[in-house]
Design a protein around this motif. Structure first.
Motif, PDB file in Angstrom:
ATOM      1  N   LYS A  93       0.861  -1.172   0.000  1.00 44.59           N
ATOM      2  CA  LYS A  93       0.000   0.000   0.000  1.00 44.59           C
ATOM      3  C   LYS A  93       0.905   1.231   0.000  1.00 44.59           C
ATOM      4  CE  LYS A  93      -2.195  -1.340   3.733  1.00 44.59           C
ATOM      5  NZ  LYS A  93      -3.095  -1.363   4.892  1.00 44.59           N
ATOM      6  N   PRO A  94       0.471   2.334  -0.617  1.00 43.57           N
ATOM      7  CA  PRO A  94       1.291   3.551  -0.558  1.00 43.57           C
ATOM      8  C   PRO A  94       1.387   4.084   0.867  1.00 43.57           C
ATOM      9  CG  PRO A  94      -0.383   3.727  -2.270  1.00 43.57           C
ATOM     10  CD  PRO A  94      -0.697   2.505  -1.466  1.00 43.57           C
ATOM     11  N   THR A  95       2.542   4.635   1.193  1.00 44.69           N
ATOM     12  CA  THR A  95       2.760   5.295   2.470  1.00 44.69           C
ATOM     13  C   THR A  95       2.841   6.790   2.208  1.00 44.69           C
ATOM     14  OG1 THR A  95       4.001   3.396   3.291  1.00 44.69           O
ATOM     15  CG2 THR A  95       4.341   5.481   4.430  1.00 44.69           C
ATOM     16  N   LEU A  96       2.150   7.579   3.032  1.00 42.64           N
ATOM     17  CA  LEU A  96       2.144   9.036   2.901  1.00 42.64           C
ATOM     18  C   LEU A  96       2.780   9.647   4.134  1.00 42.64           C
ATOM     19  CD1 LEU A  96      -1.576   9.329   1.783  1.00 42.64           C
ATOM     20  CD2 LEU A  96       0.427   9.558   0.297  1.00 42.64           C
ATOM     21  N   VAL A  97       3.788  10.512   3.941  1.00 46.58           N
ATOM     22  CA  VAL A  97       4.417  11.213   5.064  1.00 46.58           C
ATOM     23  C   VAL A  97       4.507  12.693   4.735  1.00 46.58           C
ATOM     24  CG1 VAL A  97       5.724   9.198   5.884  1.00 46.58           C
ATOM     25  CG2 VAL A  97       6.779  10.770   4.263  1.00 46.58           C
ATOM     26  N   ASP A  98       4.422  13.525   5.779  1.00 48.49           N
ATOM     27  CA  ASP A  98       4.540  14.971   5.564  1.00 48.49           C
ATOM     28  C   ASP A  98       6.007  15.356   5.435  1.00 48.49           C
ATOM     29  OD1 ASP A  98       5.607  15.175   8.177  1.00 48.49           O
ATOM     30  OD2 ASP A  98       3.725  15.912   9.021  1.00 48.49           O
ATOM     31  N   GLU A  99       6.264  16.640   5.300  1.00 49.70           N
ATOM     32  CA  GLU A  99       7.632  17.104   5.063  1.00 49.70           C
ATOM     33  C   GLU A  99       8.580  16.835   6.226  1.00 49.70           C
ATOM     34  OE1 GLU A  99       7.254  21.126   3.623  1.00 49.70           O
ATOM     35  OE2 GLU A  99       6.525  20.419   1.690  1.00 49.70           O
ATOM     36  N   SER A 100       8.029  16.594   7.431  1.00 47.18           N
ATOM     37  CA  SER A 100       8.878  16.261   8.579  1.00 47.18           C
ATOM     38  C   SER A 100       9.076  14.752   8.726  1.00 47.18           C
ATOM     39  CB  SER A 100       8.287  16.840   9.873  1.00 47.18           C
ATOM     40  OG  SER A 100       7.108  16.134  10.223  1.00 47.18           O
ATOM     41  N   GLY A 101       8.417  13.965   7.845  1.00 51.19           N
ATOM     42  CA  GLY A 101       8.543  12.511   7.895  1.00 51.19           C
ATOM     43  C   GLY A 101       7.467  11.822   8.712  1.00 51.19           C
ATOM     44  N   ALA A 102       6.529  12.576   9.269  1.00 50.50           N
ATOM     45  CA  ALA A 102       5.438  11.998  10.061  1.00 50.50           C
ATOM     46  C   ALA A 102       4.344  11.462   9.134  1.00 50.50           C
ATOM     47  CB  ALA A 102       4.854  13.052  10.997  1.00 50.50           C
ATOM     48  N   PRO A 103       3.723  10.336   9.498  1.00 58.63           N
ATOM     49  CA  PRO A 103       2.633   9.798   8.681  1.00 58.63           C
ATOM     50  C   PRO A 103       1.490  10.806   8.556  1.00 58.63           C
ATOM     51  CG  PRO A 103       3.314   8.209  10.343  1.00 58.63           C
ATOM     52  CD  PRO A 103       4.007   9.498  10.668  1.00 58.63           C
ATOM     53  N   ILE A 104       0.864  10.846   7.392  1.00 58.31           N
ATOM     54  CA  ILE A 104      -0.286  11.722   7.169  1.00 58.31           C
ATOM     55  C   ILE A 104      -1.553  10.914   7.420  1.00 58.31           C
ATOM     56  CG2 ILE A 104      -1.562  13.115   5.498  1.00 58.31           C
ATOM     57  CD1 ILE A 104       1.118  13.597   4.051  1.00 58.31           C
ATOM     58  N   ALA A 105      -2.371  11.365   8.365  1.00 56.83           N
ATOM     59  CA  ALA A 105      -3.634  10.697   8.682  1.00 56.83           C
ATOM     60  C   ALA A 105      -4.751  11.286   7.832  1.00 56.83           C
ATOM     61  CB  ALA A 105      -3.956  10.875  10.162  1.00 56.83           C
ATOM     62  N   LEU A 106      -5.613  10.410   7.327  1.00 57.09           N
ATOM     63  CA  LEU A 106      -6.760  10.842   6.540  1.00 57.09           C
ATOM     64  C   LEU A 106      -7.997  10.907   7.425  1.00 57.09           C
ATOM     65  CD1 LEU A 106      -6.200   8.639   3.358  1.00 57.09           C
ATOM     66  CD2 LEU A 106      -5.519  11.010   3.728  1.00 57.09           C
ATOM     67  N   SER A 107      -8.942  11.747   7.054  1.00 61.07           N
ATOM     68  CA  SER A 107     -10.214  11.829   7.757  1.00 61.07           C
ATOM     69  C   SER A 107     -11.065  10.613   7.396  1.00 61.07           C
ATOM     70  CB  SER A 107     -10.970  13.097   7.343  1.00 61.07           C
ATOM     71  OG  SER A 107     -10.220  14.239   7.643  1.00 61.07           O
ATOM     72  N   PRO A 108     -11.970  10.199   8.281  1.00 60.70           N
ATOM     73  CA  PRO A 108     -12.892   9.122   7.904  1.00 60.70           C
ATOM     74  C   PRO A 108     -13.732   9.566   6.712  1.00 60.70           C
ATOM     75  CG  PRO A 108     -12.990   9.557  10.271  1.00 60.70           C
ATOM     76  CD  PRO A 108     -12.171  10.657   9.645  1.00 60.70           C
ATOM     77  N   GLY A 109     -14.017   8.654   5.819  1.00 58.24           N
ATOM     78  CA  GLY A 109     -14.859   8.979   4.669  1.00 58.24           C
ATOM     79  C   GLY A 109     -14.215   8.617   3.353  1.00 58.24           C
ATOM     80  N   ARG A 110     -14.900   8.982   2.295  1.00 62.76           N
ATOM     81  CA  ARG A 110     -14.468   8.662   0.937  1.00 62.76           C
ATOM     82  C   ARG A 110     -13.146   9.357   0.606  1.00 62.76           C
ATOM     83  NH1 ARG A 110     -19.297   9.106  -2.316  1.00 62.76           N
ATOM     84  NH2 ARG A 110     -19.533   6.995  -1.593  1.00 62.76           N
ATOM     85  N   THR A 111     -12.262   8.617  -0.035  1.00 65.42           N
ATOM     86  CA  THR A 111     -10.954   9.151  -0.436  1.00 65.42           C
ATOM     87  C   THR A 111     -10.769   8.937  -1.929  1.00 65.42           C
ATOM     88  OG1 THR A 111      -9.994   8.680   1.733  1.00 65.42           O
ATOM     89  CG2 THR A 111      -8.458   8.947  -0.111  1.00 65.42           C
ATOM     90  N   TRP A 112     -10.405  10.007  -2.628  1.00 68.18           N
ATOM     91  CA  TRP A 112     -10.090   9.921  -4.051  1.00 68.18           C
ATOM     92  C   TRP A 112      -8.581  10.050  -4.197  1.00 68.18           C
ATOM     93  CZ3 TRP A 112     -13.527  11.897  -8.438  1.00 68.18           C
ATOM     94  CH2 TRP A 112     -14.843  11.481  -8.237  1.00 68.18           C
ATOM     95  N   VAL A 113      -8.018   9.285  -5.119  1.00 75.36           N
ATOM     96  CA  VAL A 113      -6.585   9.347  -5.404  1.00 75.36           C
ATOM     97  C   VAL A 113      -6.409   9.841  -6.837  1.00 75.36           C
ATOM     98  CG1 VAL A 113      -4.429   8.048  -5.590  1.00 75.36           C
ATOM     99  CG2 VAL A 113      -6.096   7.468  -3.796  1.00 75.36           C
ATOM    100  N   GLU A 114      -5.624  10.892  -6.993  1.00 77.17           N
ATOM    101  CA  GLU A 114      -5.288  11.439  -8.303  1.00 77.17           C
ATOM    102  C   GLU A 114      -3.800  11.196  -8.518  1.00 77.17           C
ATOM    103  OE1 GLU A 114      -7.561  12.696 -10.276  1.00 77.17           O
ATOM    104  OE2 GLU A 114      -9.088  13.714  -9.087  1.00 77.17           O
ATOM    105  N   MET A 115      -3.419  10.803  -9.738  1.00 78.57           N
ATOM    106  CA  MET A 115      -2.016  10.505 -10.025  1.00 78.57           C
ATOM    107  C   MET A 115      -1.552  11.254 -11.271  1.00 78.57           C
ATOM    108  SD  MET A 115      -1.906   6.493  -8.913  1.00 78.57           S
ATOM    109  CE  MET A 115      -0.124   6.451  -8.681  1.00 78.57           C
ATOM    110  N   PRO A 116      -1.383  12.568 -11.152  1.00 80.48           N
ATOM    111  CA  PRO A 116      -0.902  13.341 -12.289  1.00 80.48           C
ATOM    112  C   PRO A 116       0.619  13.232 -12.439  1.00 80.48           C
ATOM    113  CG  PRO A 116      -1.164  14.776 -10.429  1.00 80.48           C
ATOM    114  CD  PRO A 116      -1.646  13.418  -9.986  1.00 80.48           C
TER     115      PRO A 116
END
Length: 123
Positions: A93-116
């Motif tokens: 699964k993709p891992t998302l981290v912010d600029e400080s290296g901390a994991p990015i938490a998503l809000s509950p609910g529908r999530t769309w992924v865009e890959m430009p």
């Protein structure tokens, strides 16, 4: 607002809507709606900048490169968080981290992924 320009496709936009608790989506400046008339507004939008290659199934079709890493922009809870995404293998699964290296938490609910492609996103 966040704007994504996909080559050969409409310009996609997202704007936070507090009442809807979601990111209202537009295409070429017009609301992107469902058949019943409501505007699409996912709770989260994950933008993973990446590259494309020629599809082995059809040389006229692009194929997204979803393994590797790149710039990430995460829209959640009315905030725009920049960072990076990584996915070492197609089975991960993709891992998302912010600029400080901390994991990015998503809000509950529908999530769309865009890959430009890199450089096609602005805010």
């Amino acid at each position: 607002p966040v704007s994504i320009t996909f080559t050969g496709s409409p310009v996609v936009g997202y704007t936070w809507d507090e009442a809807a608790q979601g990111w209202k989506r537009t295409q070429d400046g017009a609301p992107h709606t469902v058949t019943a008339g409501g505007q699409l507004a996912p709770a989260n939008v994950v933008v993973m900048e990446t590259t494309y290659k020629t599809s082995p199934a059809d040389t006229k079709s692009p194929e997204v490169v979803s393994v590797g890493s790149g710039k990430a922009i995460v829209l959640t809870a009315g905030r725009i968080i920049t960072g990076t995404w990584s996915r070492p293998a197609a089975t991960d699964k993709p891992t998302l981290v912010d600029e400080s290296g901390a994991p990015i938490a998503l809000s509950p609910g529908r999530t769309w992924v865009e890959m430009p492609q890199a450089g096609q996103t602005s805010w």
